[in-house]
Scaffold this motif. Structure first.
Motif, short mmCIF file in Angstrom:
data_model
loop_
_atom_site.label_atom_id
_atom_site.label_comp_id
_atom_site.label_asym_id
_atom_site.label_seq_id
_atom_site.Cartn_x
_atom_site.Cartn_y
_atom_site.Cartn_z
N GLY A 144 0.79 -1.22 0.00
CA GLY A 144 0.00 0.00 0.00
C GLY A 144 0.82 1.27 0.00
O GLY A 144 0.31 2.36 -0.29
N ALA A 145 2.11 1.15 0.33
CA ALA A 145 2.97 2.33 0.40
C ALA A 145 3.53 2.73 -0.96
O ALA A 145 4.19 3.75 -1.08
N GLY A 146 3.26 1.94 -2.00
CA GLY A 146 3.85 2.22 -3.30
C GLY A 146 5.30 1.81 -3.33
O GLY A 146 5.81 1.18 -2.40
N MET A 147 5.98 2.18 -4.41
CA MET A 147 7.40 1.86 -4.55
C MET A 147 8.19 3.15 -4.41
O MET A 147 8.04 4.08 -5.23
N VAL A 148 9.01 3.23 -3.39
CA VAL A 148 9.77 4.45 -3.11
C VAL A 148 11.19 4.07 -2.72
O VAL A 148 11.40 3.22 -1.85
N ASP A 149 12.17 4.68 -3.35
CA ASP A 149 13.55 4.62 -2.91
C ASP A 149 13.90 5.98 -2.30
O ASP A 149 13.30 7.01 -2.65
N ILE A 150 14.85 5.99 -1.39
CA ILE A 150 15.31 7.24 -0.79
C ILE A 150 16.75 7.49 -1.24
O ILE A 150 17.64 6.65 -1.00
N TYR A 151 16.96 8.63 -1.88
CA TYR A 151 18.32 9.04 -2.27
C TYR A 151 18.78 10.12 -1.30
O TYR A 151 18.00 11.01 -0.92
N ALA A 152 20.05 10.06 -0.91
CA ALA A 152 20.59 11.04 0.02
C ALA A 152 22.00 11.43 -0.39
O ALA A 152 22.82 10.56 -0.72
N ASP A 153 22.27 12.72 -0.43
CA ASP A 153 23.65 13.22 -0.51
C ASP A 153 23.69 14.58 0.17
O ASP A 153 22.66 15.08 0.65
N ARG A 154 24.85 15.19 0.22
CA ARG A 154 25.00 16.43 0.98
C ARG A 154 24.57 17.66 0.19
O ARG A 154 24.45 18.74 0.77
N GLU A 155 24.32 17.48 -1.10
CA GLU A 155 23.84 18.60 -1.92
C GLU A 155 22.32 18.62 -2.01
O GLU A 155 21.69 19.67 -1.84
N TYR A 194 8.04 5.41 -8.02
CA TYR A 194 7.79 4.77 -9.31
C TYR A 194 6.67 3.76 -9.13
O TYR A 194 6.29 3.41 -8.01
N ASP A 195 6.11 3.31 -10.25
CA ASP A 195 4.98 2.39 -10.20
C ASP A 195 5.43 0.99 -9.81
O ASP A 195 6.50 0.53 -10.24
#
Length: 553
Positions: A218-229, A237-238
């Motif tokens: 139910g949360a969908g498809m999510v990645d988390i990107y992280a950098d200092r900028e 995404y689907d």
């Protein structure tokens, strides 16, 4: 005695030999990837003989994205779509020799590391990359497989944190791996993922891509990107319903490395965020092209890295899709599976909240059912032609599997004082048993019909067991260990049970290979009915409905 070679002739002989070597393999030179007309990625990972993950997935990804792939193999696996059967580690000095050979001649624009099984291998890989100045690195910390299996011990995890993460251009863990690297339970929702990504960034990587494939549906498809900028960025995404996901993590990391290599080859500074977005777009297109591909008989098939249109068609690899896979992907079957998955009985098993009295009643009923299931296999065996030893062996193995299940149920019954000596079946259990026996006893129903009626039980339990096991391993280890039903979950998530389910599916596929449309329609009806009866059986032990399904004593 043999005459010694005169001293004055040695230089001449040595010179001739050196010239011969130089003409054969080239004069020694300092390697430079800048001399290459193609961007290059070095993958340091394990080999998947099934072609779905590891260096095979990496090379296919590189080729699809216009990058030249090279490899250093750290382990050989004997595996297929059913699982990993054997692993052979490559000696550490030979891992180093491969890296030196590739980087000493060809250089590289980016490196991607995958499964590194030991502290010794990790230390040698880090030293080799430092020695050759290979600084653009995608570190895929393969610690926990999609199945939930732990692939790297505490020493290896510590070495990854100490030697590789501080040098990572992009770090690409999944959710359980994030938990292992941070020495805490894996994140379970978007908020926890963001916190984990920020904490992983603090370990020294230039950027982090935390993969969210294990988020609830139910949360969908999510990645988390992280950098200092850019800070913390949600990449959404689907979600595509497909059984072909084996090697997706390797593929994504290799795609990121490929995009970084293209940037460096073009003379640009590495831009991780742009590389990650391009890699995610590639993986989405691969999932789409893989949704109908059929390779192997296991629950998780490989990807169509080349996005070849002839592989994306329902026929898969030049042949009709196996009937077992078509039935498993049937929309009605999928809907029943989803209802089973959310049933209160399964939910209670997963978190340990199911009342013990309820589970005890289920054990007694399931023991009655399994006795009949074994009998149905035996009746099916009587239908086998004398020359068909393949089918006879398959059915014999399946009977042995049921015996193993009965032993598990007996152990639970003994431990919890459940009387299984004289069981009165519930209406749902009786209806299911009658259905199986009617099919198995009928002279009009062949082996394919018997298999179609029995597969739902095997396939559903295998898939649910694997899902519950993965959920347990992704959560708090202490909570999982304290779950009184952990042994049940382990039994049905085991590779051995998956292989039995796949064996029964393969039996159906062989015996239905030339079936008419009318026969296929009949087989589908039996399969769907088996699924409906499984759901009714679970409903009988759903705490919310149990009171209405108890047998009359």
């Amino acid at each position: 005695s043999a005459m010694a070679t005169p001293a004055r002739s040695r230089p001449k002989s040595g010179l001739r030999w050196a010239l011969l070597i130089a003409l054969t393999i080239g004069f020694p030179r300092e390697a430079s990837s800048e001399e290459s007309s193609a961007p290059i990625v070095l993958s340091i990972a394990g080999s998947d003989s099934g072609g779905g993950a590891g260096i095979q997935a990496d090379l296919k990804t590189c080729e699809a994205l216009g990058v030249f792939g090279t490899t250093a193999v750290v382990a050989l696996t004997a595996q297929n779509t059913l699982g990993v059967h054997r692993v052979h580690s490559v000696p550490v000095d030979f891992v180093r020799a491969q890296i030196d050979a590739v980087l000493g001649d060809m250089g590289t624009h980016a490196v991607k590391t995958g499964m590194l099984p030991s502290e010794e291998v990790i230390s040698e890989v880090a030293a080799a990359l430092d020695a050759h100045g290979a600084t653009v690195r995608v570190i895929d910390p393969v610690i926990v497989a999609a199945s939930g299996d732990v692939l790297a011990g505490p020493e290896a995890v510590a070495a990854i944190k100490r030697l590789l993460i501080p040098t990572a251009t992009v770090l690409t863990p999944n959710m359980p791996e994030a938990g292992a690297l941070l020495n805490r339970p894996a994140p379970t929702d978007l908020t926890e993922m963001k916190t984990a990504a920020a904490d992983l960034l603090d370990l020294g990587a230039v950027s982090v891509l935390l993969k969210g494939g294990r988020l609830p549906a139910g949360a969908g498809m999510v990645d988390i990107y992280a950098d200092r900028e850019h800070g913390l960025v949600e990449l959404r995404y689907d979600r595509l319903a497909t059984p072909n996901t084996h090697g997706a993590g390797c593929t994504l990391a290799a795609a990121v490395a490929s995009e970084l290599a293209k940037q460096v080859h073009a003379g640009r500074t590495a831009e991780p965020f742009a590389a990650v977005r391009a890699a995610r777009a590639y993986l989405a297109s691969v999932f789409d092209a893989s949704s109908q591909m059929r390779v192997g008989t296991g629950a998780r098939g490989p990807l169509n890295h080349a996005r070849a249109p002839w592989m994306a068609a329902p026929g898969g690899v030049g042949r009709p899709a196996p009937l077992s896979r078509l039935l498993r992907d049937d929309e009605e079957v999928r809907q029943i599976t989803a209802r089973c998955r959310s049933n209160g009985f399964l939910v209670g098993l997963s978190d340990g909240s199911l009342p013990r009295a309820t589970f005890g009643g289920y054990v007694a009923q399931d023991k009655f059912f399994l006795d009949a299931f074994a009998q149905a296999y035996t009746l099916t065996l009587a239908k086998v032609e004398p020359h068909d030893l393949h089918t006879a062996r398959d059915l014999a193995a399946l009977v042995r599997g049921v015996v193993g299940e009965l032993q598990l149920h007996s152990a639970y019954a003994s431990r919890w004082g459940v009387d299984v000596s004289s069981v009165t079946p519930t209406p749902a259990c009786r209806q299911y048993v009658d259905f199986l026996m009617q099919v198995a006893r009928s002279p009009d129903e062949g082996i394919a019909a018997c298999a179609a009626a029995m597969i739902p039980c095997m396939r559903l339990y295998a898939n649910l067991g694997q899902e519950l096991d993965a959920q347990a391993k992704a959560g708090d280890a202490a909570v999982a260990l304290a779950n009184p039903y952990s042994e049940w979950i382990a039994a049905y998530s085991d590779d051995g049970f998956e292989q039995l389910a796949a064996r029964l599916e393969a039996l159906l596929d062989r015996h239905a290979a030339n079936a008419s449309d009318e026969t296929v329609t009949r087989l589908r009806a039996l399969y769907v009915r088996g699924m409906e009866l499984e759901l009714a059986f679970f409903d009988g032990w759903n705490p919310a409905k149990q009171a209405t399904t108890q047998p009359d004593e």
